[in-house]
Every structure is written in C-alpha cells, then in structure tokens.
Design a protein around this motif. Structure first.
Motif, PDB file in Angstrom:
ATOM      1  N   ARG A  38     -34.226  52.157 -77.023  1.00  0.00           N
ATOM      2  CA  ARG A  38     -32.992  52.233 -77.284  1.00  0.00           C
ATOM      3  C   ARG A  38     -32.367  52.806 -78.020  1.00  0.00           C
ATOM      4  O   ARG A  38     -32.848  53.312 -78.318  1.00  0.00           O
ATOM      5  CB  ARG A  38     -33.173  50.612 -78.200  1.00  0.00           C
ATOM      6  CG  ARG A  38     -33.963  51.022 -79.390  1.00  0.00           C
ATOM      7  CD  ARG A  38     -34.744  49.263 -80.547  1.00  0.00           C
ATOM      8  NE  ARG A  38     -35.241  50.044 -82.026  1.00  0.00           N
ATOM      9  CZ  ARG A  38     -35.582  49.035 -83.035  1.00  0.00           C
ATOM     10  NH1 ARG A  38     -34.692  47.791 -82.843  1.00  0.00           N
ATOM     11  NH2 ARG A  38     -35.075  49.445 -83.739  1.00  0.00           N
ATOM     12  N   GLN A  39     -31.312  52.475 -78.406  1.00  0.00           N
ATOM     13  CA  GLN A  39     -30.131  53.706 -78.808  1.00  0.00           C
ATOM     14  C   GLN A  39     -29.165  53.243 -79.472  1.00  0.00           C
ATOM     15  O   GLN A  39     -28.817  52.364 -78.673  1.00  0.00           O
ATOM     16  CB  GLN A  39     -29.980  55.020 -77.812  1.00  0.00           C
ATOM     17  CG  GLN A  39     -29.667  55.883 -77.977  1.00  0.00           C
ATOM     18  CD  GLN A  39     -29.330  57.003 -76.919  1.00  0.00           C
ATOM     19  OE1 GLN A  39     -29.287  56.990 -76.029  1.00  0.00           O
ATOM     20  NE2 GLN A  39     -29.149  58.641 -77.094  1.00  0.00           N
ATOM     21  N   THR A  40     -29.224  54.106 -80.579  1.00  0.00           N
ATOM     22  CA  THR A  40     -27.316  54.009 -81.776  1.00  0.00           C
ATOM     23  C   THR A  40     -26.685  55.424 -81.048  1.00  0.00           C
ATOM     24  O   THR A  40     -27.011  56.725 -80.733  1.00  0.00           O
ATOM     25  CB  THR A  40     -27.594  53.188 -82.313  1.00  0.00           C
ATOM     26  OG1 THR A  40     -28.601  54.744 -83.470  1.00  0.00           O
ATOM     27  CG2 THR A  40     -28.271  52.177 -82.942  1.00  0.00           C
ATOM     28  N   THR A  90     -29.800  46.504 -84.170  1.00  0.00           N
ATOM     29  CA  THR A  90     -28.177  47.144 -83.761  1.00  0.00           C
ATOM     30  C   THR A  90     -28.494  47.722 -82.645  1.00  0.00           C
ATOM     31  O   THR A  90     -28.410  49.147 -82.975  1.00  0.00           O
ATOM     32  CB  THR A  90     -27.393  46.565 -84.323  1.00  0.00           C
ATOM     33  OG1 THR A  90     -27.164  45.077 -85.003  1.00  0.00           O
ATOM     34  CG2 THR A  90     -26.236  46.882 -83.407  1.00  0.00           C
ATOM     35  N   ALA A  91     -28.110  48.050 -81.217  1.00  0.00           N
ATOM     36  CA  ALA A  91     -28.408  48.941 -80.405  1.00  0.00           C
ATOM     37  C   ALA A  91     -28.040  48.824 -78.572  1.00  0.00           C
ATOM     38  O   ALA A  91     -28.200  47.242 -78.712  1.00  0.00           O
ATOM     39  CB  ALA A  91     -29.669  49.917 -80.410  1.00  0.00           C
ATOM     40  N   ILE A  92     -28.346  49.769 -77.929  1.00  0.00           N
ATOM     41  CA  ILE A  92     -28.410  49.667 -76.616  1.00  0.00           C
ATOM     42  C   ILE A  92     -29.475  49.637 -76.419  1.00  0.00           C
ATOM     43  O   ILE A  92     -30.166  50.631 -76.655  1.00  0.00           O
ATOM     44  CB  ILE A  92     -27.560  50.152 -75.919  1.00  0.00           C
ATOM     45  CG1 ILE A  92     -26.337  50.231 -76.564  1.00  0.00           C
ATOM     46  CG2 ILE A  92     -27.003  50.730 -74.467  1.00  0.00           C
ATOM     47  CD1 ILE A  92     -25.356  51.482 -75.745  1.00  0.00           C
ATOM     48  N   TYR A  93     -29.997  48.530 -75.437  1.00  0.00           N
ATOM     49  CA  TYR A  93     -30.777  48.872 -75.280  1.00  0.00           C
ATOM     50  C   TYR A  93     -31.388  48.569 -73.670  1.00  0.00           C
ATOM     51  O   TYR A  93     -31.028  48.194 -72.711  1.00  0.00           O
ATOM     52  CB  TYR A  93     -32.100  47.081 -74.906  1.00  0.00           C
ATOM     53  CG  TYR A  93     -32.297  46.934 -76.552  1.00  0.00           C
ATOM     54  CD1 TYR A  93     -31.670  47.225 -77.643  1.00  0.00           C
ATOM     55  CD2 TYR A  93     -33.584  46.393 -76.972  1.00  0.00           C
ATOM     56  CE1 TYR A  93     -31.780  46.548 -78.761  1.00  0.00           C
ATOM     57  CE2 TYR A  93     -34.121  46.664 -78.765  1.00  0.00           C
ATOM     58  CZ  TYR A  93     -33.751  46.728 -79.930  1.00  0.00           C
ATOM     59  OH  TYR A  93     -33.463  46.614 -81.028  1.00  0.00           O
ATOM     60  N   TYR A  94     -32.229  49.569 -73.184  1.00  0.00           N
ATOM     61  CA  TYR A  94     -32.152  50.573 -71.699  1.00  0.00           C
ATOM     62  C   TYR A  94     -33.603  49.951 -71.233  1.00  0.00           C
ATOM     63  O   TYR A  94     -34.792  50.259 -71.997  1.00  0.00           O
ATOM     64  CB  TYR A  94     -32.094  51.613 -71.857  1.00  0.00           C
ATOM     65  CG  TYR A  94     -30.844  52.511 -72.552  1.00  0.00           C
ATOM     66  CD1 TYR A  94     -30.420  52.313 -73.670  1.00  0.00           C
ATOM     67  CD2 TYR A  94     -29.985  52.423 -71.539  1.00  0.00           C
ATOM     68  CE1 TYR A  94     -29.974  52.678 -74.012  1.00  0.00           C
ATOM     69  CE2 TYR A  94     -28.892  52.889 -71.285  1.00  0.00           C
ATOM     70  CZ  TYR A  94     -28.566  52.885 -72.827  1.00  0.00           C
ATOM     71  OH  TYR A  94     -26.953  53.769 -73.032  1.00  0.00           O
ATOM     72  N   CYS A  95     -33.926  49.277 -69.725  1.00  0.00           N
ATOM     73  CA  CYS A  95     -35.147  49.389 -69.637  1.00  0.00           C
ATOM     74  C   CYS A  95     -35.156  50.862 -68.514  1.00  0.00           C
ATOM     75  O   CYS A  95     -34.411  51.119 -68.241  1.00  0.00           O
ATOM     76  CB  CYS A  95     -35.274  47.871 -68.508  1.00  0.00           C
ATOM     77  SG  CYS A  95     -34.278  48.140 -66.617  1.00  0.00           S
ATOM     78  N   ALA A  96     -37.204  50.875 -68.990  1.00  0.00           N
ATOM     79  CA  ALA A  96     -37.096  52.364 -67.536  1.00  0.00           C
ATOM     80  C   ALA A  96     -38.556  51.951 -66.747  1.00  0.00           C
ATOM     81  O   ALA A  96     -39.147  51.619 -67.306  1.00  0.00           O
ATOM     82  CB  ALA A  96     -36.994  53.185 -68.411  1.00  0.00           C
ATOM     83  N   ALA A  97     -38.132  52.691 -65.636  1.00  0.00           N
ATOM     84  CA  ALA A  97     -39.462  52.784 -64.841  1.00  0.00           C
ATOM     85  C   ALA A  97     -40.557  53.877 -64.847  1.00  0.00           C
ATOM     86  O   ALA A  97     -39.676  55.344 -64.571  1.00  0.00           O
ATOM     87  CB  ALA A  97     -38.769  52.450 -63.266  1.00  0.00           C
TER      88      ALA A  97
END
Length: 123
Positions: A38-40, A90-97
């Motif tokens: 996640r990232q703000t 609160t953040a943008i949540y990303y999935c990654a492989a």
C-alpha cells in the motif's frame, strides 16, 4: 507477463471490514508468489502481506492480526481481508507478483504490479 487488476476498495468507516481482490491473467497464476502493498502520496510503498505459491503467508509485525491474505488458484485470484479498519489504513492498495514464487517482503522481488485500488477509512 500477465496483468493484475485489483478491486474491492472504497470508503468505509473505522472498525469496518473490506476484502480486496486481485484478478490475474496470463502466466500461470499458481506458479507465482503474490503480495499486497500500500502507498499514500507522502510515503514509500509499504508491505502489507505476501503469500507463496504453496499458500505460505507472511505479514509485517505491524499487521497485528488484522490482515489476512489468501489465494484461489482455480480462479486466478488473490485476496486481502482487512478487519477493524483504521484511518491510518487509508492508502492505495496494490497487488504484485513475483516469479520467485516465494512469500517475500522485498519490494524489488516483485516484477508485475496492478494499478491499485483506493481504500479510504473515515473516523
């Protein structure tokens, strides 16, 4: 390289629960290690959880039992359930492989990223 598409984000009150999903396509999903980050806009990308191809999870100590990662290889889908949401989530949540197929908290191990899904928690 396959694609990853996150969904399930939104606006939720503090104390609530969300389940995020990440739909994979392309390369065999079951061969991949997967993670949630996640990232703000003020901070660097933060590790949330990861899971190996065999389903072994890894969480940071800060998770405090509120996060649960899982995968359904038959559906090419990764999940993240977040319980007792707090405003600091609160953040943008990303999935990654990662093609190492491992459960890892090292950012540079991940080669493929989704576009992210916004989670906003109101107090």
């Amino acid at each position: 390289q396959g694609q990853l598409v996150e969904s399930g984000g939104g606006l939720v009150q503090a104390g609530g629960t969300l389940r995020l999903s990440c739909q994979g396509s392309g390369r065999s999903f079951s061969d991949l290690g997967m993670g949630w980050w996640r990232q703000t806009h003020e901070e660097e990308r933060e590790f949330v959880a990861s899971i190996s191809w065999r389903g072994e999870p890894l969480y940071p100590k800060s998770a405090k039992g509120r996060f649960s990662i899982s995968r359904d290889n038959a559906k090419n889908t990764l999940y993240l359930q977040i319980n007792n949401l707090q405003p600091e989530d609160t953040a943008i949540y990303y999935c990654a492989a990662n093609h190492l197929a491992v459960s890892t908290n090292y950012l540079n191990d991940y080669e493929t990223w989704g576009q992210g899904t916004q989670v906003t928690v109101s107090s």
